[in-house]
Design a protein around this motif. Structure first.
Motif, short mmCIF file in Angstrom:
data_model
loop_
_atom_site.label_atom_id
_atom_site.label_comp_id
_atom_site.label_asym_id
_atom_site.label_seq_id
_atom_site.Cartn_x
_atom_site.Cartn_y
_atom_site.Cartn_z
N SER A 158 22.95 -43.74 -3.26
CA SER A 158 23.53 -43.26 -2.00
C SER A 158 24.21 -41.90 -2.19
O SER A 158 24.21 -41.07 -1.27
N LEU A 159 24.78 -41.66 -3.36
CA LEU A 159 25.44 -40.37 -3.59
C LEU A 159 24.40 -39.24 -3.69
O LEU A 159 24.66 -38.11 -3.26
N GLU A 160 23.23 -39.56 -4.22
CA GLU A 160 22.16 -38.56 -4.25
C GLU A 160 21.67 -38.24 -2.85
O GLU A 160 21.38 -37.08 -2.53
N LEU A 161 21.62 -39.28 -1.98
CA LEU A 161 21.26 -39.02 -0.57
C LEU A 161 22.34 -38.19 0.11
O LEU A 161 22.05 -37.31 0.91
N GLU A 162 23.59 -38.49 -0.25
CA GLU A 162 24.71 -37.75 0.34
C GLU A 162 24.56 -36.26 0.07
O GLU A 162 24.80 -35.43 0.95
N SER B 266 24.39 -29.26 3.43
CA SER B 266 23.65 -28.00 3.53
C SER B 266 23.73 -27.17 2.24
O SER B 266 22.88 -26.32 2.00
N SER B 267 24.74 -27.41 1.43
CA SER B 267 24.82 -26.70 0.15
C SER B 267 24.28 -27.54 -1.00
O SER B 267 24.43 -27.18 -2.16
N GLY B 268 23.63 -28.67 -0.66
CA GLY B 268 23.08 -29.55 -1.68
C GLY B 268 21.75 -29.04 -2.23
O GLY B 268 21.27 -27.96 -1.86
N PRO B 269 21.12 -29.84 -3.07
CA PRO B 269 19.89 -29.39 -3.76
C PRO B 269 18.71 -29.16 -2.83
O PRO B 269 17.78 -28.43 -3.19
N THR B 270 18.71 -29.79 -1.64
CA THR B 270 17.58 -29.61 -0.71
C THR B 270 17.98 -28.76 0.50
O THR B 270 17.22 -28.67 1.46
N GLY B 271 19.17 -28.18 0.46
CA GLY B 271 19.62 -27.34 1.57
C GLY B 271 19.87 -28.11 2.84
O GLY B 271 19.75 -27.55 3.95
N GLY B 272 20.19 -29.41 2.71
CA GLY B 272 20.48 -30.21 3.89
C GLY B 272 19.29 -30.97 4.44
O GLY B 272 19.41 -31.66 5.45
N LYS B 273 18.13 -30.86 3.78
CA LYS B 273 16.94 -31.58 4.25
C LYS B 273 16.79 -32.89 3.49
O LYS B 273 16.95 -32.92 2.26
#
Length: 655
Positions: A353-357, A362-369
């Motif tokens: 769940s934290l990886e999904l979080e 938007s600043s995450g590894p997928t840019g919010g996607k």
């Protein structure tokens, strides 16, 4: 000697299994017992007044209370004796509740055991000596360990009360786990919007000294005067010169898994943990820096326009004295690697769940996607599995992780916003939504299309490409299968790996799951067994943000109260040495957990003159009265006030 015995009914807690009236009558015939009575609630105002009245009218000199554990009300009864003009340590508690009525059924044998406990207490109190306390000044400076929301809130509350605080965080930035969240339930507030102003406020508050990239090295002392060493790890960047331009990070050739992004992205050896980090300046990770590991590189130094890179910087030991400490070290999330039934680690599209979080952010590894890691495509069907490692006595933890039901509901809502056509399935054991507006939030998730299926997932099947979730649906009594593009595991919250070592330094205790234990779950929920050390947040157990902030405020108020008093009373039940029989072997010194014992030189008269010899000495300010030294002393020279050899032998003689 005139001893009074008072037997508490404790409602039906004791009286339900012990014949308290006959016990009280029988106690009258014990040696030196001059008065005995039973009261329904001894700790109540009526009960306390009855003790005071008996002390006055019957001229009692010692008191034995047959009631609950001394941990509950010993201080209450000591105050009663103090108000009655007796030494407060002339009271002895016979624990009739936890050690008798709660562990035995009703019957004569239970009442007989209760009598023997009272008899033992009477025998001990006959040899009690008056004890006194000393008043010690309090250093009005607080230490908060942990820079998450609990630590930040605690530090701010203490600082706002006018006291200085050192806030220690072992990572390069404040923020903790909350900084990794995209939004928070049940209001779906932007986590950063709530947290980052607090981080900035803490870093700029005149009463708060921020020590990031630092850890506790050593602890000594006692409530009001803890002497603590803090290791400030070398950042290898002079933050006074650094402008935070980021040139060093951009040019650094070393690439490492980014722990803030749950290892789903790469960071550099010169790094700032996340864009809103406080302080927003980089550090060099020496374990992964090419220069520190191989002696070659120095790219960051070459490109730094402020000449802030300092490879010669060394760790610094900061020594400071504190009056009180708050531990707010947070939690970790279980990564179920090797758990074959869920396929985590075996298939890239099984995530926590934290990886999904982090995907939502938007600043995450997928840019919010939200995408399937294996293909980079948007998932059409997402399966959420609850209680992975929680409420599982066989493989995981027996406890409930408390927040999983709510954050999964949040994830289904956020998923609906981002990918309206994607289906959400939630496999659960029970839904637990205790908290303000939590039930409504869960119902909102269900009403927006998330399909909740009650049942244990037996297996997440994979052929290397597709995912198939097998489960038993309790509501229809049939095996079901759900094909999934993405599987999200609500894995358990667990105690942080560093908590145990930290607890040992501060003399705090932990429970069987590794979380720190409070002194009493109801009456002292933020205190520890070490006076002056308090708890806040998920280091104590799984917690949501509102409860964490509430605990932080409570812990801060305890510190503020301590500082406002300005002084503390020393512990009277400390060790003492009979120098006349001490051999000076100092076997007691290494067993003392707080370093209260050291060697002393004394002069003794002997035939023909005076000799000097070594004996053990006790620093009463440091001694916590654990009694370990008394067990190590072969001569019996070491004694514990309030639990002397004579008192304990008197108890044993009556067994």
């Amino acid at each position: 000697m005139r001893i009074g015995v008072f037997i508490c009914w404790c409602g039906s807690n004791i009286a339900g299994t012990v014949d308290v009236e006959s016990l009280s009558e029988k106690a009258k015939f014990l040696p030196d017992v001059y008065y005995s009575e039973d009261v329904k609630y001894m700790c109540s105002e009526i009960g306390q007044e009855s003790i005071k009245k008996a002390i006055k009218e019957q001229k009692l000199e010692r008191v034995v209370i047959g009631s609950c554990s001394p941990r509950m009300h010993e201080e209450t009864f000591q105050e009663v004796l103090k108000d009655s003009g007796l030494n407060p340590y002339y009271v002895e508690i016979a624990n009739l509740r936890e050690q008798c009525s709660w562990v035995h059924d009703e019957g004569e044998e239970t009442t007989q055991k209760a009598f023997e406990l009272v008899e033992k207490a009477v025998a001990k109190i006959r040899f009690a000596k008056p004890l006194t306390t000393e008043t010690l000044p309090v250093t009005k400076r607080a230490l908060v360990v942990g820079g998450g929301i609990a630590g930040i809130q605690s530090a701010l509350d203490i600082a706002e009360a006018g006291y200085e605080v050192d806030l220690v965080e072992n990572t390069p930035s404040l923020g903790g786990r909350m900084a990794q969240l995209d939004k928070t339930f049940p209001t779906l507030d932007c986590s950063a919007c709530i947290l980052t102003p607090k981080m900035v406020e803490a870093s700029s508050h005149p009463n708060i000294r921020l020590l990031t990239y630092a850890e506790i090295e050593d602890v000594s002392g006692f409530v009001g005067n803890f002497d603590i060493k803090i290791r400030q790890k070398a950042k290898s960047i002079d933050h006074d010169k650094c402008t935070g331009c980021g040139d060093c990070t951009e040019k650094c050739p070393a690439k490492i898994d980014n722990e803030f992004e749950e290892d789903k992205e790469i960071r550099k050896a010169v790094y700032t943990p996340f864009p809103q980090a406080v302080p927003n300046k980089p550090v060099i990770d020496r374990d992964n820096c090419r220069y520190f590991q191989k002696g070659k590189c120095k790219v960051c130094q070459k490109v730094c326009p402020a000449e802030a890179v300092d490879y010669e910087q060394e760790d610094e030991i900061i020594e400071e004295r504190y009056g009180g400490v708050i531990l707010a070290t947070g939690f970790d999330q279980l990564k179920p690697e090797g758990w074959e039934e869920f396929g985590y680690g075996a298939h890239p599209d099984v995530i926590t769940s934290l990886e999904l979080e982090r995907m939502f952010n938007s600043s995450g590894p997928t840019g919010g996607k939200v995408v399937c890691p294996s293909t980079g495509r948007e998932p059409k069907r997402v399966v959420f599995i609850q209680c992975v490692g929680s409420r599982d006595k066989n493989k995981g933890n027996a406890y409930c992780s408390k927040v999983c039901c709510l954050y999964t509901a949040k994830h289904t809502l956020l998923l609906k916003e981002k990918l309206p056509d994607t289906e959400s399935f939630v496999f659960y054991i029970d839904i637990r939504t205790a908290g303000k507006s939590y039930e409504e939030f869960y119902e909102r998730a269900r009403s927006t299309g998330a399909k909740y299926l009650k049942g244990h997932v037996s297996k997440v099947e994979t052929d290397g490409k597709e995912l198939l979730v097998r489960s038993y649906d309790n509501s229809i009594g049939e095996q079901i299968e759900v094909e999934a593009d993405l599987v999200v595991l609500a894995s358990a919250i667990k105690a942080k790996g560093t908590t145990e070592g930290l607890a040992q330094m501060f003399g705090a205790t932990g429970d069987k799951d590794g979380f720190l234990s409070e002194a009493h779950p109801k009456l002292k929920p933020v205190e520890t067994q070490t006076a002056g050390v308090f708890l806040a947040g998920a280091c104590q157990g799984p917690n949501d943000i509102p409860d964490t902030v509430g605990q932080a405020g409570a812990a801060a108020s305890k510190i503020i109260g301590l500082f406002n008093r300005g002084e503390v009373e020393s512990l009277p039940t400390t060790a003492e040495v009979d120098a006349s029989i001490c051999s000076g072997c100092l076997k007691c010194e290494p067993v003392c957990p707080v370093g209260a014992i050291s060697s002393e030189q004394i002069e003794e008269k002997v035939p023909g003159g005076v000799v000097t010899r070594q004996v053990a000495g006790v620093n009463n300010a440091l001694c916590r009265g654990c009694g370990a030294c008394t067990a190590a002393c072969r001569n019996g020279a070491m004694n514990l006030k309030g639990y002397t050899h004579r008192e304990l032998l008197a108890e044993v003689d009556n067994l």
